[in-house]
Design a protein around this motif. Structure first.
Motif, PDB file in Angstrom:
ATOM      1  N   PRO A   1      64.048  24.885  19.549  1.00 29.99           N
ATOM      2  CA  PRO A   1      63.157  23.747  19.313  1.00 29.99           C
ATOM      3  C   PRO A   1      62.409  23.862  17.994  1.00 29.99           C
ATOM      4  N   LEU A   2      62.142  22.723  17.386  1.00 29.22           N
ATOM      5  CA  LEU A   2      61.177  22.714  16.292  1.00 29.22           C
ATOM      6  C   LEU A   2      59.779  22.944  16.850  1.00 29.22           C
ATOM      7  N   MET A   3      59.523  22.357  18.032  1.00 31.30           N
ATOM      8  CA  MET A   3      58.212  22.488  18.655  1.00 31.30           C
ATOM      9  C   MET A   3      58.368  22.372  20.167  1.00 31.30           C
ATOM     10  N   ARG A   4      57.762  23.290  20.909  1.00 34.87           N
ATOM     11  CA  ARG A   4      57.708  23.170  22.356  1.00 34.87           C
ATOM     12  C   ARG A   4      56.628  22.161  22.729  1.00 34.87           C
ATOM     13  N   VAL A   5      56.934  21.345  23.742  1.00 29.78           N
ATOM     14  CA  VAL A   5      55.973  20.340  24.204  1.00 29.78           C
ATOM     15  C   VAL A   5      55.880  20.452  25.728  1.00 29.78           C
TER      16      VAL A   5
ATOM     17  N   HIS B   1      54.367   9.048  19.898  1.00 32.61           N
ATOM     18  CA  HIS B   1      55.533   8.163  19.957  1.00 32.61           C
ATOM     19  C   HIS B   1      56.821   8.954  19.735  1.00 32.61           C
ATOM     20  N   ILE B   2      56.783   9.898  18.820  1.00 35.64           N
ATOM     21  CA  ILE B   2      57.966  10.722  18.552  1.00 35.64           C
ATOM     22  C   ILE B   2      58.346  11.520  19.789  1.00 35.64           C
ATOM     23  N   VAL B   3      57.362  12.126  20.427  1.00 34.59           N
ATOM     24  CA  VAL B   3      57.636  12.878  21.648  1.00 34.59           C
ATOM     25  C   VAL B   3      58.178  11.959  22.730  1.00 34.59           C
ATOM     26  N   ASP B   4      57.578  10.804  22.885  1.00 35.86           N
ATOM     27  CA  ASP B   4      57.983   9.860  23.925  1.00 35.86           C
ATOM     28  C   ASP B   4      59.453   9.485  23.802  1.00 35.86           C
ATOM     29  N   LEU B   5      59.936   9.341  22.567  1.00 36.99           N
ATOM     30  CA  LEU B   5      61.310   8.881  22.344  1.00 36.99           C
ATOM     31  C   LEU B   5      62.312  10.007  22.107  1.00 36.99           C
ATOM     32  N   ASN B   6      61.843  11.208  21.777  1.00 35.88           N
ATOM     33  CA  ASN B   6      62.774  12.262  21.342  1.00 35.88           C
ATOM     34  C   ASN B   6      62.754  13.531  22.180  1.00 35.88           C
ATOM     35  N   ILE B   7      61.827  13.669  23.106  1.00 35.34           N
ATOM     36  CA  ILE B   7      61.711  14.921  23.837  1.00 35.34           C
ATOM     37  C   ILE B   7      62.939  15.171  24.712  1.00 35.34           C
ATOM     38  N   HIS B   8      63.337  16.431  24.790  1.00 33.70           N
ATOM     39  CA  HIS B   8      64.312  16.887  25.776  1.00 33.70           C
ATOM     40  C   HIS B   8      63.524  17.672  26.826  1.00 33.70           C
ATOM     41  N   ARG B   9      63.602  17.199  28.067  1.00 32.37           N
ATOM     42  CA  ARG B   9      62.839  17.814  29.149  1.00 32.37           C
ATOM     43  C   ARG B   9      63.677  17.778  30.419  1.00 32.37           C
TER      44      ARG B   9
ATOM     45  N   ALA C   1      60.599  24.178  32.944  1.00 33.38           N
ATOM     46  CA  ALA C   1      59.443  23.358  32.552  1.00 33.38           C
ATOM     47  C   ALA C   1      58.904  23.754  31.185  1.00 33.38           C
ATOM     48  N   GLY C   2      58.948  25.041  30.871  1.00 31.44           N
ATOM     49  CA  GLY C   2      58.422  25.508  29.591  1.00 31.44           C
ATOM     50  C   GLY C   2      59.368  25.319  28.428  1.00 31.44           C
ATOM     51  N   PHE C   3      60.574  24.796  28.679  1.00 28.59           N
ATOM     52  CA  PHE C   3      61.569  24.623  27.616  1.00 28.59           C
ATOM     53  C   PHE C   3      61.474  23.259  26.934  1.00 28.59           C
ATOM     54  N   ALA C   4      60.701  22.345  27.491  1.00 33.79           N
ATOM     55  CA  ALA C   4      60.622  20.989  26.923  1.00 33.79           C
ATOM     56  C   ALA C   4      60.184  21.053  25.470  1.00 33.79           C
ATOM     57  N   GLY C   5      60.777  20.203  24.645  1.00 33.94           N
ATOM     58  CA  GLY C   5      60.412  20.219  23.236  1.00 33.94           C
ATOM     59  C   GLY C   5      61.162  19.164  22.444  1.00 33.94           C
TER      60      GLY C   5
ATOM     61  N   THR D   1      77.224  11.162  21.852  1.00 38.09           N
ATOM     62  CA  THR D   1      76.382  10.370  22.744  1.00 38.09           C
ATOM     63  C   THR D   1      76.105  11.120  24.039  1.00 38.09           C
ATOM     64  N   PHE D   2      74.969  10.790  24.633  1.00 39.28           N
ATOM     65  CA  PHE D   2      74.640  11.252  25.979  1.00 39.28           C
ATOM     66  C   PHE D   2      73.847  10.148  26.660  1.00 39.28           C
ATOM     67  N   SER D   3      73.578  10.298  27.938  1.00 38.25           N
ATOM     68  CA  SER D   3      72.872   9.264  28.681  1.00 38.25           C
ATOM     69  C   SER D   3      71.387   9.564  28.734  1.00 38.25           C
ATOM     70  N   TYR D   4      70.576   8.627  28.251  1.00 39.16           N
ATOM     71  CA  TYR D   4      69.117   8.788  28.310  1.00 39.16           C
ATOM     72  C   TYR D   4      68.592   8.734  29.741  1.00 39.16           C
ATOM     73  N   ILE D   5      69.355   8.155  30.651  1.00 40.04           N
ATOM     74  CA  ILE D   5      68.879   8.014  32.026  1.00 40.04           C
ATOM     75  C   ILE D   5      69.488   9.053  32.949  1.00 40.04           C
ATOM     76  N   GLY D   6      70.097  10.089  32.382  1.00 40.95           N
ATOM     77  CA  GLY D   6      70.668  11.145  33.200  1.00 40.95           C
ATOM     78  C   GLY D   6      72.108  10.855  33.574  1.00 40.95           C
ATOM     79  N   ASN D   7      72.693  11.800  34.275  1.00 42.16           N
ATOM     80  CA  ASN D   7      74.087  11.677  34.676  1.00 42.16           C
ATOM     81  C   ASN D   7      74.187  11.380  36.178  1.00 42.16           C
ATOM     82  N   GLY D   8      75.345  11.608  36.760  1.00 43.38           N
ATOM     83  CA  GLY D   8      75.503  11.437  38.193  1.00 43.38           C
ATOM     84  C   GLY D   8      75.299   9.997  38.626  1.00 43.38           C
ATOM     85  N   MET D   9      74.555   9.812  39.728  1.00 45.29           N
ATOM     86  CA  MET D   9      74.378   8.492  40.319  1.00 45.29           C
ATOM     87  C   MET D   9      73.676   7.519  39.381  1.00 45.29           C
ATOM     88  N   ASN D  10      72.859   8.029  38.463  1.00 48.76           N
ATOM     89  CA  ASN D  10      72.149   7.139  37.543  1.00 48.76           C
ATOM     90  C   ASN D  10      73.106   6.309  36.703  1.00 48.76           C
ATOM     91  N   LEU D  11      74.288   6.852  36.432  1.00 49.49           N
ATOM     92  CA  LEU D  11      75.249   6.123  35.601  1.00 49.49           C
ATOM     93  C   LEU D  11      76.135   5.182  36.415  1.00 49.49           C
TER      94      LEU D  11
END
Length: 272
Positions: free
Chosen positions: A43-47, A137-145, A153-157, A198-208
């Motif tokens: 990560p550039l920064m943990r969040v 705003h950057i975190v809201d749109l770009n975070i991986h969590r 939980a501590g890996f989000a960033g 590409t990847f899915s912003y809404i997750g995989n599995g049943m969400n897709l």
């Protein structure tokens, strides 16, 4: 922070493009087979999440805005260098509307950011209110969590190259965290040279497996309406048998391309 590919060989695996519609985005510079590692990055920064008591105070003061504001008090700012802070504010996408001087929401959020800075010694002298708002705003749109595994939980960033992978409802990649907390993308189908990652912003599995309308509803909170090939094609998840001819393939809803600078404000067609 790149683990794979190595920085000196990055151009052999991945290329960055800039277009008006997608901004900066990543594409394959070579072919990838299903299951192959595409990217491994620190990560550039943990969040991480803000402490529970802090989140409660934010909830009491700001209501539904609390979740948006919480990352400002989850980051260990004393451990963030000036270079990392500058990179966080400049290398990631933030929606243009967040800087709209006519927006009442922007003014309200700026006031909240000013209050947070005034009450947090580690933010004072480091960020102005408008910079903190941009960061949120950057975190809201770009975070991986990863919300499914508590041990992550501590890996989000925020991750510089991982943030350049685009959304699709028919993705060619999926991501996970390594045991050490690195972001890893793997191909989930063959990828050809020049194809967007590409990847899915809404997750995989049943969400897709949900309908185009439901997926677009979920994605609208991220300030866009998906117009990937799947969303613009026949909606197979809403297939129904024709009452006239009995064919189960002729009654498939389709949704036109949305031409709008801010499609989230235009609304989701047929969503009632």
């Amino acid at each position: 922070r790149l683990r794979f590919p190595q920085a000196e060989a990055l151009h052999e695996h991945l290329e960055l493009r800039l277009t008006g519609g997608l901004g900066v985005h990543a594409a394959a510079a070579r072919a990838f087979s299903c299951g192959e590692l595409v990217l491994s990055e620190g990560p550039l920064m943990r969040v991480p999440d803000a402490p529970v008591e802090v989140r409660r105070r934010l909830q009491a003061s700001y209501g539904e805005k609390a979740a948006f504001l919480a990352p400002s008090l989850g980051v260990d700012w004393r451990g963030v260098s000036k270079e990392e802070q500058a990179a966080a504010l400049s290398l990631f996408y933030a929606h243009p509307s967040m800087a709209d001087p006519e927006s009442k929401q922007v003014h309200t959020n700026l006031k909240a950011c000013g209050d947070i800075i005034a009450g947090c010694s580690s933010l004072q002298g480091r960020l102005e209110a408008f910079e903190l708002l941009r960061f949120l705003h950057i975190v809201d749109l770009n975070i991986h969590r990863d919300d499914e595994l508590s041990k992550h939980a501590g890996f989000a960033g925020i991750f510089v190259f991982g943030s350049k992978f685009s959304h699709s409802c028919a993705p060619n990649c999926s991501w996970s965290f390594s045991p050490e907390g690195r972001l890893q993308y793997h191909a989930i189908r063959p990828i050809t040279p020049g194809e967007l990652f590409t990847f899915s912003y809404i997750g995989n599995g049943m969400n897709l497996l949900t309908s185009t309308i439901e997926r677009r509803r979920r994605l609208s909170s991220l300030w866009f309406i998906c117009q990937c090939a799947r969303c613009l094609g026949p909606d197979l998840s809403r297939r129904m048998r024709c009452p006239r001819c009995g064919d189960d393939a002729c009654c498939l809803p389709e949704y036109p391309e949305i031409a709008s600078a801010n499609p989230a404000q235009q609304g989701v067609p047929d969503a009632e």
